[in-house]
Design an enzyme around this catalytic site. Structure first.
Site, PDB file in Angstrom:
ATOM      1  N   LYS A  11       0.248  -0.934  -0.076  1.00 18.87           N
ATOM      2  CA  LYS A  11      -0.196   0.211   0.087  1.00 18.87           C
ATOM      3  C   LYS A  11       0.583   1.185  -0.118  1.00 18.87           C
ATOM      4  O   LYS A  11       2.242   0.939   0.280  1.00 18.87           O
ATOM      5  CB  LYS A  11      -0.486  -0.481   1.506  1.00 18.87           C
ATOM      6  CG  LYS A  11      -2.276  -1.704   1.472  1.00 18.87           C
ATOM      7  CD  LYS A  11      -2.624  -1.175   2.231  1.00 18.87           C
ATOM      8  CE  LYS A  11      -3.128  -3.111   2.791  1.00 18.87           C
ATOM      9  NZ  LYS A  11      -4.439  -2.515   3.914  1.00 18.87           N
ATOM     10  N   TYR A  51     -11.914  -3.036  -2.417  1.00 20.57           N
ATOM     11  CA  TYR A  51     -12.539  -2.954  -1.484  1.00 20.57           C
ATOM     12  C   TYR A  51     -14.348  -3.121  -1.371  1.00 20.57           C
ATOM     13  O   TYR A  51     -14.719  -2.661  -0.131  1.00 20.57           O
ATOM     14  CB  TYR A  51     -11.891  -2.227  -0.494  1.00 20.57           C
ATOM     15  CG  TYR A  51     -10.719  -2.115   0.276  1.00 20.57           C
ATOM     16  CD1 TYR A  51     -10.097  -3.545   1.095  1.00 20.57           C
ATOM     17  CD2 TYR A  51      -9.866  -1.657   0.523  1.00 20.57           C
ATOM     18  CE1 TYR A  51      -9.000  -3.627   1.145  1.00 20.57           C
ATOM     19  CE2 TYR A  51      -8.252  -1.487   0.542  1.00 20.57           C
ATOM     20  CZ  TYR A  51      -7.673  -3.259   0.804  1.00 20.57           C
ATOM     21  OH  TYR A  51      -6.427  -2.906   1.411  1.00 20.57           O
ATOM     22  N   ASN A 114      -1.541  -0.229   7.815  1.00 18.72           N
ATOM     23  CA  ASN A 114      -0.991  -1.604   7.796  1.00 18.72           C
ATOM     24  C   ASN A 114      -0.046  -2.186   6.790  1.00 18.72           C
ATOM     25  O   ASN A 114      -0.277  -3.255   6.415  1.00 18.72           O
ATOM     26  CB  ASN A 114      -2.403  -2.948   7.934  1.00 18.72           C
ATOM     27  CG  ASN A 114      -3.133  -3.483   6.821  1.00 18.72           C
ATOM     28  OD1 ASN A 114      -3.139  -2.464   6.327  1.00 18.72           O
ATOM     29  ND2 ASN A 114      -4.151  -3.192   8.106  1.00 18.72           N
ATOM     30  N   HIS A 117      -1.767  -5.613   1.500  1.00 22.18           N
ATOM     31  CA  HIS A 117      -2.985  -6.718   1.122  1.00 22.18           C
ATOM     32  C   HIS A 117      -2.213  -7.666   0.874  1.00 22.18           C
ATOM     33  O   HIS A 117      -1.296  -7.642   0.297  1.00 22.18           O
ATOM     34  CB  HIS A 117      -3.306  -5.815   0.703  1.00 22.18           C
ATOM     35  CG  HIS A 117      -4.705  -6.534  -0.474  1.00 22.18           C
ATOM     36  ND1 HIS A 117      -5.747  -6.636   0.050  1.00 22.18           N
ATOM     37  CD2 HIS A 117      -4.793  -7.781  -1.338  1.00 22.18           C
ATOM     38  CE1 HIS A 117      -7.071  -7.654  -0.204  1.00 22.18           C
ATOM     39  NE2 HIS A 117      -6.177  -8.149  -1.186  1.00 22.18           N
ATOM     40  N   GLU A 128      -9.171 -10.642  -7.788  1.00 20.10           N
ATOM     41  CA  GLU A 128      -8.663  -9.303  -7.123  1.00 20.10           C
ATOM     42  C   GLU A 128      -7.353  -9.099  -8.573  1.00 20.10           C
ATOM     43  O   GLU A 128      -7.052  -8.576  -9.302  1.00 20.10           O
ATOM     44  CB  GLU A 128      -7.410  -9.335  -6.556  1.00 20.10           C
ATOM     45  CG  GLU A 128      -9.409  -9.402  -4.865  1.00 20.10           C
ATOM     46  CD  GLU A 128      -8.645  -9.047  -3.243  1.00 20.10           C
ATOM     47  OE1 GLU A 128      -7.077  -9.386  -3.590  1.00 20.10           O
ATOM     48  OE2 GLU A 128      -9.020  -8.940  -2.640  1.00 20.10           O
TER      49      GLU A 128
HETATM   50  P1  DAT Z   1      -7.113  -7.219   5.159  1.00 21.58           P
HETATM   51  O1  DAT Z   1      -6.367  -6.332   5.020  1.00 21.58           O
HETATM   52  O2  DAT Z   1      -6.154  -7.505   7.270  1.00 21.58           O
HETATM   53  O3  DAT Z   1      -8.090  -8.144   4.780  1.00 21.58           O
HETATM   54  P2  DAT Z   1     -10.257  -6.310   6.131  1.00 21.58           P
HETATM   55  O4  DAT Z   1      -9.985  -6.847   4.825  1.00 21.58           O
HETATM   56  O5  DAT Z   1     -10.453  -6.689   7.263  1.00 21.58           O
HETATM   57  O6  DAT Z   1      -8.672  -6.264   6.767  1.00 21.58           O
HETATM   58  O7  DAT Z   1     -10.493  -4.825   5.430  1.00 21.58           O
HETATM   59  C1  DAT Z   1      -9.390  -4.344   4.844  1.00 21.58           C
HETATM   60  C2  DAT Z   1      -8.459  -2.969   4.767  1.00 21.58           C
HETATM   61  O8  DAT Z   1      -9.529  -2.023   5.981  1.00 21.58           O
HETATM   62  C3  DAT Z   1      -7.437  -3.570   6.512  1.00 21.58           C
HETATM   63  O9  DAT Z   1      -6.502  -3.644   5.110  1.00 21.58           O
HETATM   64  C4  DAT Z   1      -7.375  -1.703   7.161  1.00 21.58           C
HETATM   65  C5  DAT Z   1      -8.869  -1.676   6.675  1.00 21.58           C
HETATM   66  N1  DAT Z   1      -9.706  -1.546   8.269  1.00 21.58           N
HETATM   67  C6  DAT Z   1      -9.779  -2.611   8.395  1.00 21.58           C
HETATM   68  N2  DAT Z   1     -10.928  -3.155   9.942  1.00 21.58           N
HETATM   69  C7  DAT Z   1     -10.858  -1.415  10.346  1.00 21.58           C
HETATM   70  C8  DAT Z   1     -10.799  -0.800  10.697  1.00 21.58           C
HETATM   71  N3  DAT Z   1     -11.866  -1.406  11.871  1.00 21.58           N
HETATM   72  N4  DAT Z   1     -10.771   0.277  11.133  1.00 21.58           N
HETATM   73  C9  DAT Z   1      -9.873   0.936  10.193  1.00 21.58           C
HETATM   74  N5  DAT Z   1      -9.354   0.948   9.177  1.00 21.58           N
HETATM   75  C10 DAT Z   1     -10.250  -0.761   8.719  1.00 21.58           C
HETATM   76 MG    MG Z   2      -8.989  -8.206   3.528  1.00 20.68          MG
END
Ligand code: DAT
Ligand code: MG
Length: 151
Positions: A11, A51, A114, A117, A128
């Site tokens: 990212k 997303y 973070n 991805h 994707e």
């Molecule tokens: P991942 O990236 O581990 O697959 P995810 O698909 O649940 O996680 O979420 C996509 C992204 O959205 C994640 O990398 C960071 C953001 N995100 C997820 N949960 C969040 C939260 N509770 N608060 C803020 N950002 C969040």
């Molecule tokens: Mg995810």
């Protein structure tokens, strides 16, 4: 025809922090094979499609804004169990919950920064990869190391 593939994307924070080499190195050393890669700034439309499962959640808009704020490094990696193993190498969604030794656990603190991805299932990976890459940009090749990585 090919073993499993995953869509892995560094990212904008990971690109800004010059972690592209570090992250590629981890997947290479593990024995995984790079199939495609590009540095690009995603459009809002692409970020929203990527997303889509999070559309409507409170963090959706900031997430899209963040992802489109600068270049990302999009990759396709291939190898046995790459989807699940890639997620293990990346760590938990919240970097503070991620074990040291994982990418997020070694380099991250806040969930909105973070770093990386990784596809969460083979179905997500296929969706994707199609979204981010043209079929002709996926390279089929056999690294000479293969016989020393797989028995
Ligand atoms: P991942 O990236 O581990 O697959 P995810 O698909 O649940 O996680 O979420 C996509 C992204 O959205 C994640 O990398 C960071 C953001 N995100 C997820 N949960 C969040 C939260 N509770 N608060 C803020 N950002 C969040
Ligand atoms: Mg995810």
């Amino acid at each position: 025809e090919h073993p499993e593939r995953s869509f892995i994307m560094i990212k904008p924070d990971g690109v800004q922090r010059q972690l592209i080499g570090e992250i590629i190195s981890r997947f290479e050393r593990r024995g995984y094979k790079l199939v495609a890669a590009k540095l690009m700034t995603p459009s809002v439309q692409l970020a929203k499609q990527h997303y889509a499962e999070h559309d409507g959640k409170p963090f959706f808009e900031p997430l899209v804004k963040f992802l489109t704020s600068g270049p990302v490094f999009a990759m396709v990696w291939e190898g046995k169990d790459i989807v699940a193993t890639g997620r293990k190498m990346i760590g938990k969604t919240k970097p503070l919950d991620s074990e040291p030794g994982t990418i997020r656990g070694d380099f991250g603190i806040d969930v909105g920064r973070n770093l990386i991805h990784g596809s969460d299932s083979v179905d997500s990976a296929n969706r994707e990869i199609k979204l981010w890459f043209h079929a002709e940009d996926l390279n089929s090749w056999k690294p000479v190391t293969q016989g020393w990585i797989y028995e």
